[in-house]
Design an enzyme around this catalytic site. Structure first.
Site, PDB file in Angstrom:
ATOM      1  N   HIS A   1       4.886  25.659  -4.601  1.00 23.44           N
ATOM      2  CA  HIS A   1       5.824  24.806  -3.851  1.00 23.44           C
ATOM      3  C   HIS A   1       6.847  25.679  -3.114  1.00 23.44           C
ATOM      4  O   HIS A   1       7.144  25.459  -1.943  1.00 23.44           O
ATOM      5  CB  HIS A   1       6.621  23.892  -4.801  1.00 23.44           C
ATOM      6  CG  HIS A   1       5.816  22.867  -5.530  1.00 23.44           C
ATOM      7  ND1 HIS A   1       5.880  22.699  -6.898  1.00 23.44           N
ATOM      8  CD2 HIS A   1       4.939  21.929  -5.086  1.00 23.44           C
ATOM      9  CE1 HIS A   1       5.095  21.703  -7.266  1.00 23.44           C
ATOM     10  NE2 HIS A   1       4.494  21.222  -6.183  1.00 23.44           N
TER      11      HIS A   1
ATOM     12  N   LYS B   1       4.723   7.235 -12.587  1.00 24.91           N
ATOM     13  CA  LYS B   1       4.282   8.298 -13.508  1.00 24.91           C
ATOM     14  C   LYS B   1       5.280   8.344 -14.661  1.00 24.91           C
ATOM     15  O   LYS B   1       6.389   8.836 -14.512  1.00 24.91           O
ATOM     16  CB  LYS B   1       4.286   9.651 -12.799  1.00 24.91           C
ATOM     17  CG  LYS B   1       3.078   9.908 -11.930  1.00 24.91           C
ATOM     18  CD  LYS B   1       3.068  11.386 -11.547  1.00 24.91           C
ATOM     19  CE  LYS B   1       2.051  11.666 -10.467  1.00 24.91           C
ATOM     20  NZ  LYS B   1       2.185  13.029  -9.949  1.00 24.91           N
TER      21      LYS B   1
ATOM     22  N   ARG C   1      -4.010  23.370  -1.067  1.00 25.26           N
ATOM     23  CA  ARG C   1      -4.412  24.614  -1.739  1.00 25.26           C
ATOM     24  C   ARG C   1      -5.906  24.842  -1.598  1.00 25.26           C
ATOM     25  O   ARG C   1      -6.359  25.899  -1.198  1.00 25.26           O
ATOM     26  CB  ARG C   1      -4.054  24.543  -3.240  1.00 25.26           C
ATOM     27  CG  ARG C   1      -2.581  24.506  -3.526  1.00 25.26           C
ATOM     28  CD  ARG C   1      -2.310  23.959  -4.896  1.00 25.26           C
ATOM     29  NE  ARG C   1      -2.814  22.578  -5.019  1.00 25.26           N
ATOM     30  CZ  ARG C   1      -2.625  21.797  -6.059  1.00 25.26           C
ATOM     31  NH1 ARG C   1      -1.995  22.253  -7.117  1.00 25.26           N
ATOM     32  NH2 ARG C   1      -3.094  20.566  -6.087  1.00 25.26           N
TER      33      ARG C   1
ATOM     34  N   SER D   1       1.616  22.013 -10.987  1.00 23.73           N
ATOM     35  CA  SER D   1       2.616  21.750 -12.039  1.00 23.73           C
ATOM     36  C   SER D   1       1.922  21.355 -13.341  1.00 23.73           C
ATOM     37  O   SER D   1       2.305  21.811 -14.419  1.00 23.73           O
ATOM     38  CB  SER D   1       3.557  20.622 -11.612  1.00 23.73           C
ATOM     39  OG  SER D   1       4.246  20.970 -10.446  1.00 23.73           O
TER      40      SER D   1
HETATM   41  O1  PNS Z   1       3.527  16.076  -5.849  1.00 25.39           O
HETATM   42  P1  PNS Z   1       2.711  14.837  -5.713  1.00 25.39           P
HETATM   43  O2  PNS Z   1       2.785  14.012  -6.974  1.00 25.39           O
HETATM   44  O3  PNS Z   1       1.304  15.094  -5.265  1.00 25.39           O
HETATM   45  O4  PNS Z   1       3.416  13.972  -4.525  1.00 25.39           O
HETATM   46  C1  PNS Z   1       2.921  12.722  -4.159  1.00 25.39           C
HETATM   47  C2  PNS Z   1       3.921  11.983  -3.246  1.00 25.39           C
HETATM   48  C3  PNS Z   1       5.302  11.955  -3.856  1.00 25.39           C
HETATM   49  C4  PNS Z   1       4.003  12.668  -1.923  1.00 25.39           C
HETATM   50  C5  PNS Z   1       3.368  10.539  -3.047  1.00 25.39           C
HETATM   51  O5  PNS Z   1       3.059   9.987  -4.288  1.00 25.39           O
HETATM   52  C6  PNS Z   1       4.354   9.640  -2.340  1.00 25.39           C
HETATM   53  O6  PNS Z   1       4.581   9.752  -1.163  1.00 25.39           O
HETATM   54  N1  PNS Z   1       4.978   8.708  -3.109  1.00 25.39           N
HETATM   55  C7  PNS Z   1       5.954   7.776  -2.589  1.00 25.39           C
HETATM   56  C8  PNS Z   1       5.392   6.359  -2.516  1.00 25.39           C
HETATM   57  C9  PNS Z   1       4.562   6.183  -1.264  1.00 25.39           C
HETATM   58  O7  PNS Z   1       5.041   6.306  -0.160  1.00 25.39           O
HETATM   59  N2  PNS Z   1       3.270   5.872  -1.479  1.00 25.39           N
HETATM   60  C10 PNS Z   1       2.315   5.679  -0.413  1.00 25.39           C
HETATM   61  C11 PNS Z   1       1.734   7.020   0.021  1.00 25.39           C
HETATM   62  S1  PNS Z   1       0.442   6.777   1.155  1.00 25.39           S
END
Ligand code: PNS
Length: 163
Positions: free
Chosen positions: A17, A41, A91, A129
């Site tokens: 990150h 989560k 990645r 993570s």
């Molecule tokens: O680090 P991560 O868990 O892969 O990040 C995922 C994240 C936070 C980018 C994604 O879950 C997100 O955007 N969540 C917010 C809710 C949302 O907008 N959901 C629709 C995404 S298409």
């Protein structure tokens, strides 16, 4: 002013990150790290305040980067920050499908918001993570995978949870 949001769970932030954050901070005037705080989560190791503190400790030398928490949709957060760019790290190829679907959904929800992808340094392509937490919980060495400034915090939290 070119601003971009780097969203994620960051549970905890890794050197992968941080690599993306550093690259983005050189390319954009301002980077907002958006920590998602949705309740989807429930198995986070760190709560959102702790995740924010760990990131802040890791980015002390980057003066065009700030950390914010958000809940709800990412595109709504971006709009509330007046930002129309999102950056995500890719990645390996297996990341691509999930990222591609998310980027397309976000674009369907708001066509004015664009997602950019960036590759971290290849020495971080195998880390996440979740893997780092698993390795640390099972006694492995995670020193080269997390920012120096937060290694002790992660180990303390893991020890605290296991007692
Ligand atoms: O680090 P991560 O868990 O892969 O990040 C995922 C994240 C936070 C980018 C994604 O879950 C997100 O955007 N969540 C917010 C809710 C949302 O907008 N959901 C629709 C995404 S298409």
């Amino acid at each position: 002013m070119k601003k971009i949001i780097y969203p994620g769970s960051f549970d905890p932030i890794t050197n992968g990150h941080l690599d993306i954050i550093k690259r983005a901070s050189k390319l954009f005037d301002h980077v907002i790290i958006g920590i998602v705080c949705n309740k989807d989560k429930s198995n986070y190791l760190f709560n959102h305040t702790e995740r924010k503190e760990l990131i802040e400790k890791s980015i002390k030398d980057l003066n065009n980067v700030e950390v914010k928490k958000f809940s709800g949709l990412l595109i709504d957060f971006a709009q509330s920050e007046n930002v129309n760019l999102i950056i995500r790290g890719i990645r390996v190829l297996s990341d691509f499908e999930y990222e591609f679907r998310m980027a397309l959904m976000n674009r369907k929800l708001n066509d004015k918001i664009t997602t950019l992808f960036m590759m971290p340094n290849e020495k971080y392509t195998h880390i996440s993570s979740s893997l780092i937490k698993e390795v640390a919980i099972l006694g492995g060495d995670i020193k080269s995978y997390v920012p120096d400034a937060i290694l002790n915090d992660i180990m303390n939290k893991i020890n605290e949870k296991s007692t």
